[in-house]
Enzyme design. Sequence first.
Site, PDB file in Angstrom:
ATOM      1  N   SER A 449       0.857  -1.183   0.000  1.00  0.00           N
ATOM      2  CA  SER A 449       0.000   0.000   0.000  1.00  0.00           C
ATOM      3  C   SER A 449       0.889   1.228   0.000  1.00  0.00           C
ATOM      4  CB  SER A 449      -0.901   0.008   1.242  1.00  0.00           C
ATOM      5  OG  SER A 449      -1.538   1.266   1.406  1.00  0.00           O
ATOM      6  N   TYR A 462      -2.090  -0.893  10.289  1.00  0.00           N
ATOM      7  CA  TYR A 462      -2.201  -1.192   8.855  1.00  0.00           C
ATOM      8  C   TYR A 462      -0.900  -0.853   8.130  1.00  0.00           C
ATOM      9  CZ  TYR A 462      -4.042  -1.019   4.071  1.00  0.00           C
ATOM     10  OH  TYR A 462      -4.258  -1.218   2.731  1.00  0.00           O
TER      11      TYR A 462
END
Length: 577
Positions: A449, A462
């Site tokens: 990401s 995350y």
Amino acid sequence: MSTPPHHYVTASDGQRLAVRTRGNPDGPTLLLVHGYPDNSSVWDAFAAEFTADHRVVTYDVRGAGLSTAPEERSGYRLDQLADDIATVADHVSPDAPVHLVGHDWGAIQSWHAVTEPRHAHRFASYTAVSGPDLDHAGHWFRTRPDGVRAALRQAVRSGYIGFFHLPAVPEAAWLTGVGGLALSALERLGGGPHTPARRGTRDYLNGLALYRANMARRLLQPTERRTDVPVQVLAPTDDAFMIDRLQSNAGRWVTDLRFHRFHGGHWTLRSRPAAVASRVRALVGEIESGRPRPRPALTAQRARRHGGAFAGQVAVVTGAGSGIGRSLCFELAERGARIVAVDIDGPAAERTAELAGLLTPGAAAQRVDVTDAAAMDKLAAWVRDEYGVPDLVVNNAGIGVAGPFLRTSAQDWERVVDVNLWGVIHGCRAFAPMMVAAGGGGRLVNTASAAAYLPSRVYAAYATTKAAVLMLSRSLRAELADHGVGVTAVCPGLVDTGIISGARLSGLGEVSAAKDRLNRLYRLRGYTPDKAAARIADALDRAPEIVPVTAEAHVGLLLSRLSPGALRAAARLAPPV
């Protein structure tokens, strides 16, 4: 390594072809056709991989080795060369079709044989190594389906063909030894053969007629040549003479195509014969088992699709039930890949496979929890048994967790690490060893990401997992490079995948309201999973280290390198949730 004794088979025009047979007379018959400037001895190391359980037949192409040579150039035309292959096949296996394998010019003439309706029934399967059908190549150059740049790249690699058409000059190069020195240098690309080739002067000189009799007429005036014979195209990653796209273009003309890369150069069948043999053995075993395989009806639209960059390849995608994973399955299937859709949501995976199968038949679904190492190992074994070693594995499954570190529970940390990091680790551990053992050429793609390099005060858990995936991918890329397996990390920015709806949120106020605000932000950004999938598929052809997806992912990556202090300052700001 000794070469078995030969006997002669008479071709349709009276030429005598020196044929050699070895191996198990009760096994399936392999017919191996060599290229230029080789003779049948180029197959000796490869043949040794099969002699225990296969019958292996090689022969010297007309003009090479111990076979006789035509006096006229017309004796080297492809129609005659294809007839030679059929004649040898009829002689060595009159009652059963043979499994044909061709390398270089042997692949070119073998293509001509399997696309000739008079001969196609003689072949149970065909494996082409570093050699296209010349008519297919002619159409590819004329239509340029992969763009002008790809056509120019191939034209540069094919420059030697013009040299071979010069009168007397190529002959002089071979006779003086200059050509041999240049060839030896090219053979070393991609890890060249460890033993010198056993070539004779007539192999170098007579074989020039192959180019002069066929190239111009086939490339400039190509015909449509199709086949229903199961075809496998093997493309070395470091081939000095061919690019992948020209070879995968065969999907436009073949109803049952497999396309695999493997690590090595043009003559890898001599230096690392096991890499080529494993793929040939897998195809022969599949055909001999009689297992049915879905075949598409090649309409004009399907023909264009099946000639794409992923034509004939097998792609395994985790997290395929929704979002980027599902869209990537469709994008790869649109470009000719057979899809194995994997998700913890079984019905969602099945729906993805069903729709992907409408684009390229042969898709399958598997319900697997990526956090379960044993389940991932079982998945990998199943894929290998059903499809062979996959060409592309996308470790995409992931979940979202948001909230300040001090408000994120240990259970949330464990869950996000299990799925986002351990899921990728399990996927790499399950599939990387078989990709290496198959000779390389495959690709691992791990979804990280933009959060991997964009710190934030509310995405600690995350971002930590995604940063770990990015570093894992970079490290694994370095480790597997020598084995020819590529590793790429995908770093999406704000893509409207629906990940927020299933995310765990802590310390951000009322959960449903926070999710509504985040979902609205993603929708306003307007970057869809379909756009992300197209971007990823386009980039994979170059096998880069990192694929940023969306403008903010690109800008963030640049800032992480040029101005990390600015990103640290931005991380302290409260996000719009």
